[in-house]
Scaffold this motif. Structure first.
Motif, PDB file in Angstrom:
ATOM      1  N   VAL A  79       0.824  -1.200   0.000  1.00 58.75           N
ATOM      2  CA  VAL A  79       0.000   0.000   0.000  1.00 58.75           C
ATOM      3  C   VAL A  79       0.862   1.256   0.000  1.00 58.75           C
ATOM      4  O   VAL A  79       0.518   2.263  -0.620  1.00 58.75           O
ATOM      5  CB  VAL A  79      -0.947   0.012   1.226  1.00 58.75           C
ATOM      6  N   ILE A  80       2.002   1.212   0.712  1.00 58.08           N
ATOM      7  CA  ILE A  80       2.930   2.336   0.764  1.00 58.08           C
ATOM      8  C   ILE A  80       4.342   1.826   0.532  1.00 58.08           C
ATOM      9  O   ILE A  80       4.603   0.620   0.623  1.00 58.08           O
ATOM     10  CB  ILE A  80       2.862   3.067   2.119  1.00 58.08           C
ATOM     11  N   ASP A  81       5.276   2.739   0.243  1.00 61.60           N
ATOM     12  CA  ASP A  81       6.663   2.331   0.017  1.00 61.60           C
ATOM     13  C   ASP A  81       7.459   2.400   1.322  1.00 61.60           C
ATOM     14  O   ASP A  81       6.977   2.870   2.346  1.00 61.60           O
ATOM     15  CB  ASP A  81       7.318   3.196  -1.068  1.00 61.60           C
ATOM     16  N   THR A  82       8.703   1.914   1.271  1.00 64.03           N
ATOM     17  CA  THR A  82       9.522   1.810   2.479  1.00 64.03           C
ATOM     18  C   THR A  82       9.831   3.175   3.073  1.00 64.03           C
ATOM     19  O   THR A  82       9.767   3.359   4.300  1.00 64.03           O
ATOM     20  CB  THR A  82      10.832   1.071   2.158  1.00 64.03           C
ATOM     21  N   ARG A  83      10.147   4.148   2.234  1.00 64.02           N
ATOM     22  CA  ARG A  83      10.464   5.493   2.729  1.00 64.02           C
ATOM     23  C   ARG A  83       9.278   6.098   3.464  1.00 64.02           C
ATOM     24  O   ARG A  83       9.422   6.676   4.550  1.00 64.02           O
ATOM     25  CB  ARG A  83      10.883   6.380   1.558  1.00 64.02           C
ATOM     26  N   SER A  84       8.114   5.951   2.904  1.00 63.54           N
ATOM     27  CA  SER A  84       6.911   6.483   3.542  1.00 63.54           C
ATOM     28  C   SER A  84       6.628   5.769   4.856  1.00 63.54           C
ATOM     29  O   SER A  84       6.300   6.406   5.864  1.00 63.54           O
ATOM     30  CB  SER A  84       5.708   6.334   2.604  1.00 63.54           C
ATOM     31  N   ALA A  85       6.761   4.453   4.855  1.00 61.82           N
ATOM     32  CA  ALA A  85       6.505   3.688   6.070  1.00 61.82           C
ATOM     33  C   ALA A  85       7.429   4.131   7.196  1.00 61.82           C
ATOM     34  O   ALA A  85       6.993   4.313   8.345  1.00 61.82           O
ATOM     35  CB  ALA A  85       6.669   2.198   5.795  1.00 61.82           C
ATOM     36  N   ALA A  86       8.716   4.310   6.885  1.00 62.35           N
ATOM     37  CA  ALA A  86       9.684   4.726   7.901  1.00 62.35           C
ATOM     38  C   ALA A  86       9.329   6.097   8.472  1.00 62.35           C
ATOM     39  O   ALA A  86       9.389   6.317   9.689  1.00 62.35           O
ATOM     40  CB  ALA A  86      11.087   4.746   7.313  1.00 62.35           C
ATOM     41  N   ALA A  87       8.949   7.023   7.604  1.00 57.78           N
ATOM     42  CA  ALA A  87       8.596   8.370   8.056  1.00 57.78           C
ATOM     43  C   ALA A  87       7.343   8.349   8.925  1.00 57.78           C
ATOM     44  O   ALA A  87       7.273   9.024   9.958  1.00 57.78           O
ATOM     45  CB  ALA A  87       8.389   9.283   6.848  1.00 57.78           C
ATOM     46  N   LEU A  88       6.356   7.568   8.528  1.00 55.72           N
ATOM     47  CA  LEU A  88       5.106   7.509   9.291  1.00 55.72           C
ATOM     48  C   LEU A  88       5.316   6.852  10.651  1.00 55.72           C
ATOM     49  O   LEU A  88       4.756   7.306  11.663  1.00 55.72           O
ATOM     50  CB  LEU A  88       4.035   6.768   8.492  1.00 55.72           C
ATOM     51  N   ILE A  89       6.123   5.805  10.691  1.00 49.42           N
ATOM     52  CA  ILE A  89       6.386   5.123  11.958  1.00 49.42           C
ATOM     53  C   ILE A  89       7.139   6.044  12.915  1.00 49.42           C
ATOM     54  O   ILE A  89       6.828   6.111  14.114  1.00 49.42           O
ATOM     55  CB  ILE A  89       7.155   3.810  11.716  1.00 49.42           C
ATOM     56  N   ALA A  90       8.128   6.764  12.404  1.00 52.48           N
ATOM     57  CA  ALA A  90       8.859   7.716  13.248  1.00 52.48           C
ATOM     58  C   ALA A  90       7.915   8.777  13.812  1.00 52.48           C
ATOM     59  O   ALA A  90       7.989   9.138  14.995  1.00 52.48           O
ATOM     60  CB  ALA A  90       9.981   8.378  12.441  1.00 52.48           C
TER      61      ALA A  90
END
Length: 232
Positions: A79-90
């Motif tokens: 659904v989302i890419d790795t960069r987006s996932a990392a930013a959202l989790i942070a």
């Protein structure tokens, strides 16, 4: 302003308000019902469920996961890419900590008070696995069946109920778990107890992902779902 910055901002704000609801209502409940733990939990669960509904409805057009496990599963489902996932989790972890600090200050407590509330043992860990599997089933089952407009009510209702039917009172969220280590109040969890909860949540996330893939192998659009309802 980039879309990712806006999405991260929504996750930070949403997670902060979610934790404020959890911690703040816990403090209020313990003060209003100091001799009735069951009533305090009821007050805490209603406030948390209602806040979740409101926050998801408001922020869903931007981003409204508020939970690293949900975001990880979104990444694994493509659904989302790795960069987006990392930013959202942070942003979720930062928002959770901010929410606890604000809640503590609102009730006249120190900004950070390390929790002494130990929550440990196989029963509680199993409760977190169950809570997280159920949360993922509710979130992705609702979305992947073409009813994303109802996810706020499904999630809010599920969490309010899971406070009661899981032994752990359904943290089901690593960011919220970490945030609750810095408040020595009704909703707190001792730092030493947090790793067990988080591991159980990640296991629940893995099992939930398998269940979602099994039950909902394809994503149904809202239009096709509505068409099916009319035909049936």
């Amino acid at each position: 302003m980039s879309a990712l910055v806006r999405r991260a901002g929504a996750e930070l704000v949403g997670t902060a308000f979610l934790v404020m609801a959890v911690v703040g209502s816990g403090v209020m409940a313990s003060r209003l019902s100091p001799n009735d733990a069951g009533l305090a939990l009821l007050e805490n669960s209603i406030a948390t469920g209602a806040a979740l509904v409101a926050l998801i409805v408001a922020l869903q057009p931007v981003s409204a996961s508020f939970n690293p496990v949900v975001t990880i599963v979104e990444r694994l489902l493509g659904v989302i890419d790795t960069r987006s996932a990392a930013a959202l989790i942070a942003a979720q972890f930062a928002g959770g900590l901010l929410g606890t600090v604000v809640a503590n200050l609102m009730f006249g407590l120190d900004a950070v008070t390390i929790s002494a509330h130990e929550r440990t043992g196989p029963g509680l860990w199993l409760g977190e696995v169950v809570a997280t599997v159920g949360l993922l089933l509710v979130v992705f089952g609702t979305v992947r069946s073409g009813r994303a407009d109802r996810v706020a009510f499904a999630v809010g209702g599920y969490i309010a109920a899971a406070y009661w039917f899981t032994s752990s009172t359904s943290f089901a969220n690593p960011a919220v778990t970490i945030a609750r280590t810095i408040t020595d109040t009704f909703a707190g969890i001792a730092p030493a107890s947090a790793p067990g909860f988080i591991l159980a949540q990640l296991l629940g996330g893995a099992l939930g992902l398998l269940l979602v893939r099994f039950l909902y192998p394809t994503v149904v659009s809202a239009a096709s779902a509505a068409e099916k309802e009319v035909i049936s």
